[in-house]
Design a protein around this motif. Structure first.
Motif: not given
Length: 312
Positions: A169, A171, A268-269, A272-273, A277-279, A298
């Motif tokens: 993802a 950001v 948001e980071v 998602r992390a 997810q791979h941010v 990240v």
């Protein structure tokens, strides 16, 4: 390399004219590969049922094995469009039922094969719609190895299976990216953010830029906007896809910061992390870069990196 059309009377799809791409490519070493312009296949991933496999008819190349719906590309056809077209012809995959996540390309110089890994977003039942299939089944990921696999797919499957768990993802710090180009964005911040969202839709990112396997990825994108840019127009809907058979890759979601944009980006980071997810954070703001680095593991890319990837 030589190109040899199929023999007269060789079983193939009976309906419609033969395409110029329907030919064998013979390598100098003697191996033959189907598709003058290369070939592509669709690895459709259903979160509940596994992946869609095709039991190949006995007269086909490596007949009797299990592999992916796919086949020869047409002249000038992209691998993604070709993979979906072939999957529709062979397995009745409905329009708009899959969304591409990444591709993996086997390039042999004289011939190439592209595996298009796509998520099923509208569940469907496959239909045997041409003579190249004995059966079509949704096979749980853990059971794929138990089938007699097509040699090419069998070789690729261990790597592809590992990549199935990844969902990168981006950001994006909208204010920073928009502000990196002096195009008059200060006159209409919401309009500039809207244009950026449109350009981000379907973004293709080289796997090497993400530090991931595969060839290209279509990451999810969270565009964080603040201030006047919060008036951004919503991104294009699925109905606006240029190719109606395929939902837009990746997808752009807009995150409207209630206060400071940097705080919203960090939140948001972290969200998602924590979801696994791979941010990848896109910003050239060094203070923000330090904050997201502290928020978790990240990747960070600059606004200039993204600008080079975006369509002009």
């Amino acid at each position: 390399m030589t190109v040899v059309p199929p023999a007269a009377g060789e079983p193939r799809r009976p309906d419609g004219p033969r395409n110029p791409g329907d030919a064998w490519v013979i390598a100098p070493s003697g191996e033959k590969y189907w598709g003058r312009f290369g070939a592509a296949g669709l690895l459709a991933v259903d979160p509940d049922r596994g992946i869609l496999l095709q039991h190949r008819v006995s007269w086909s190349h490596f007949g009797g094995t299990w592999g992916l719906p796919g086949g020869a590309l047409h002249a000038g056809e992209s691998a993604i469009v070709g993979a979906v077209r072939e999957a529709q012809e062979e397995a009745g995959v409905p329009d708009g039922s899959v969304r591409p996540r990444f591709t993996s390309v086997l390039d042999l110089d004289v011939w190439s094969y592209t595996t298009v890994i796509a998520d099923v977003v509208r569940p469907f039942e496959p239909v045997i719609s041409d003579p190249e299939s004995v059966a079509l089944e949704w096979v749980p990921v853990d059971e794929v190895d138990s089938r007699p696999l097509h040699p090419g797919f069998g070789s690729a499957w261990p790597v592809l299976r590992e990549l199935l768990s990844l969902r990168p993802a981006l950001v994006v710090d909208s204010a920073n990216v928009v502000g990196s180009v002096p195009d008059g964005w200060w006159k209409d911040r919401a309009g500039a953010a809207t244009r950026l969202a449109s350009r981000l839709d379907g973004l293709v990112v080289p796997a090497s830029d993400l530090g991931l396997g595969g060839t290209t990825w279509f990451p999810e994108i969270a565009l964080v906007v603040e201030g006047q840019a919060r008036g951004i127009t919503a991104p294009l809907s699925d109905a606006d896809a240029e190719v109606p058979e395929l939902l837009p890759a990746g997808g752009v979601s807009v995150v409207r910061a209630e206060a400071a944009g940097d705080d919203a980006i960090v939140a948001e980071v972290e969200r998602r992390a924590s979801a696994g997810q791979h941010v990848v954070v896109v910003t050239s703001d060094r203070e923000l870069q330090s904050r997201v680095e502290a928020a978790g593991t990240v990747q960070i890319h600059s606004a200039g990196w993204l600008q080079e990837l975006l369509p002009q």
